[in-house]
Design an enzyme around this catalytic site. Structure first.
Site, PDB file in Angstrom:
ATOM      1  N   HIS A 335      25.320  51.194  17.809  1.00 36.91           N
ATOM      2  CA  HIS A 335      25.428  52.478  18.495  1.00 36.91           C
ATOM      3  C   HIS A 335      26.358  53.390  17.712  1.00 36.91           C
ATOM      4  O   HIS A 335      27.299  52.921  17.058  1.00 36.91           O
ATOM      5  CB  HIS A 335      25.956  52.282  19.924  1.00 36.91           C
ATOM      6  CG  HIS A 335      25.820  53.497  20.789  1.00 36.91           C
ATOM      7  ND1 HIS A 335      26.817  54.448  20.894  1.00 36.91           N
ATOM      8  CD2 HIS A 335      24.804  53.926  21.582  1.00 36.91           C
ATOM      9  CE1 HIS A 335      26.412  55.393  21.722  1.00 36.91           C
ATOM     10  NE2 HIS A 335      25.201  55.114  22.149  1.00 36.91           N
ATOM     11  N   ASP A 394      19.034  51.130  24.790  1.00 39.93           N
ATOM     12  CA  ASP A 394      17.616  51.299  24.462  1.00 39.93           C
ATOM     13  C   ASP A 394      16.921  49.969  24.220  1.00 39.93           C
ATOM     14  O   ASP A 394      15.717  49.832  24.441  1.00 39.93           O
ATOM     15  CB  ASP A 394      17.466  52.182  23.217  1.00 39.93           C
ATOM     16  CG  ASP A 394      17.934  53.601  23.453  1.00 39.93           C
ATOM     17  OD1 ASP A 394      17.571  54.171  24.490  1.00 39.93           O
ATOM     18  OD2 ASP A 394      18.670  54.134  22.611  1.00 39.93           O
TER      19      ASP A 394
END
Length: 457
Positions: A335, A394
């Protein structure tokens, strides 16, 4: 596109190609120039830390701690209005209720609602879910788009014309508009998808279900998308967790910053929302979970044995840019902000696993886990790193949506359906606390030139 448009594209294709080459040659700022001018590319410092350009009370993303003047990575945390998102999910689940509406209330009004306040809020959303008369026929059915995000933005902009007071930016009017969008986005996305399937695929049927007044947002999404309207309580609850976790993520992510930027110009709510939808549509932002699904499908097609070693070998090929889309990216792992962990992924993993067990997809879930572990270990070994590379939200949201048999075309719109709650809160905050148009600086590095008359060029 009509035949005339297609003919024009063919007619001018060579000229456009030549002009594109000219444009590509004309804009050529070398990377070293950004260092020389101390440009914060992507509004980030060299170490990846975002440039501070605003203040917010709505949500906080924590990934680092300052110790003795140094940034030290810590386990990621996400707080909405000061409340840990893990607590919001945990309590809603333990009390056997849906949490997204409570989260939307919290983001908008800065407090947890009492039972009566939440009931009243849900009743308003229920009343606002119905679209304007003939909107489905006149806007959605007449020109459906293959891209649901494009269609969602077009629908939102069209709602401007149905609003009796669209440009009024008083807080009461903007709140009315925002509540309408929070309620209606699920319907707009579902109906747009159904219209496209009917006209442009071999589906052969058109099903438009009206929302159910007593249902939550998550329940209504499943209700309007499924031809038989059926869904289990677990399916709806896990989808609700997804919506809660995606509802906001600080003021600096691309789509929320777009909300602040557009709002600072004084534009209307529909234009601001459409701009944020455009930002979210990008594969570097809201489209990531689709890439996760495509990557996992690619792995399943190419790793026939399903063994751990075979998965590791193929993930290494992906990292080495020899497989899948050859970008070297393992989508859904790592991330831009979180370092040690993404708290949203930690929460969603729990409910994704429950859903997998209920659906008999334990092996599928295990594959996801193996891919995530392989990506971390191989990347660390190749780059000589000594830090975990963990899944982000995600990674698991793609698995959840796939397990729920939701169409991939709606993965990013589902993100928008959740994030509209955060965008609405940030729009109101910008109207109340901003005051200045947002205008960062760009340094022009083009040399000055003398004008040359056209007959001497």
């Amino acid at each position: 596109m009509n035949f005339k448009d297609a003919d024009l594209i063919v007619k001018h294709s060579h000229e456009i190609t030549s002009l594109a080459t000219l444009a590509s040659q004309n804009d050529n700022i070398v990377p070293s120039a950004y260092e020389r001018y101390d440009v914060k590319r992507g509004l980030r410092d060299a170490d990846g830390k975002g440039v501070l350009c605003g203040l917010t009370e709505i949500s906080e993303v924590t990934a680092w701690d300052e110790r003795d003047g140094k940034r030290v990575p810590v386990k990621g945390e996400l707080h909405y209005r000061g409340y840990n998102v893990k607590d919001l999910v945990k309590n809603a689940v333990e009390e056997n209720r849906f949490g997204f509406e409570e989260t939307a209330y919290l983001l908008l009004f800065g407090k947890l609602p009492a039972a009566s306040e939440l009931e009243s809020f849900c009743a308003i959303l229920s009343d606002f879910r119905s679209l304007p008369r003939n909107f489905v026929r006149d806007v959605i059915m007449k020109q459906p788009s293959k891209d649901a995000m494009n269609m969602l933005a077009r629908c939102v902009l069209s709602l401007y014309g149905y609003d009796p007071d669209p440009d009024n930016t008083s807080i009461s009017n903007v709140l009315r508009q925002c509540l309408g969008l929070i309620a209606q986005l699920p319907m707009l996305a579902a109906y747009s998808y159904r219209a496209y399937r009917y006209y442009d695929t071999d589906d052969g049927s058109l099903v438009i279900h009206k929302p159910v007044a007593e249902y939550s947002t998550a329940q209504n999404i499943l209700h309007v998308l499924r031809k038989d309207n059926s869904f289990t309580d677990l399916e709806a609850k896990v989808l609700d967790v997804c919506l809660t976790l995606h509802a906001d993520h600080g003021g600096g992510n691309a789509s929320t910053f777009t909300t602040h930027l557009a709002t600072s110009t004084g534009t209307d709510t529909y234009s601001s929302t459409a701009a944020s939808l455009g930002s979210l549509k990008g594969p570097k932002h809201g489209g990531a979970n689709v890439k996760v699904m495509q990557m996992l499908e690619n792995i399943k097609q190419n790793v026939k044995t399903g063994s751990r070693d075979a998965v590791y070998d193929y993930v290494e090929k992906i990292i080495d840019k020899k497989a899948f889309d050859k970008t070297g990216l393992v989508y859904g792992v790592g991330h831009a902000v979180y370092t040690l962990s993404d708290p949203r992924a930690e929460v969603l993993k729990i409910y994704a696993e429950k859903l997998a067990k209920a659906k008999g997809l334990e092996e599928e879930f295990a594959l996801y886990e193996t891919v995530a572990t392989a990506a971390s270990e191989i990347t660390n070994a190749k780059k000589n790193l000594h830090k975990p590379l963990t899944p982000n939200v995600d990674f698991y949201s793609g698995f959840v949506y796939s397990t729920l048999k939701l169409p991939a075309a709606l993965y990013t719109p589902l993100f928008a359906i959740a994030r509209i709650a955060g965008w609405s809160a940030h729009r109101i905050e910008e109207l109340l606390c901003g005051g200045k148009i947002i205008r960062p600086a760009y340094a022009c590095v083009q040399d000055r030139r003398e004008y040359v008359p056209i007959d001497k060029r």
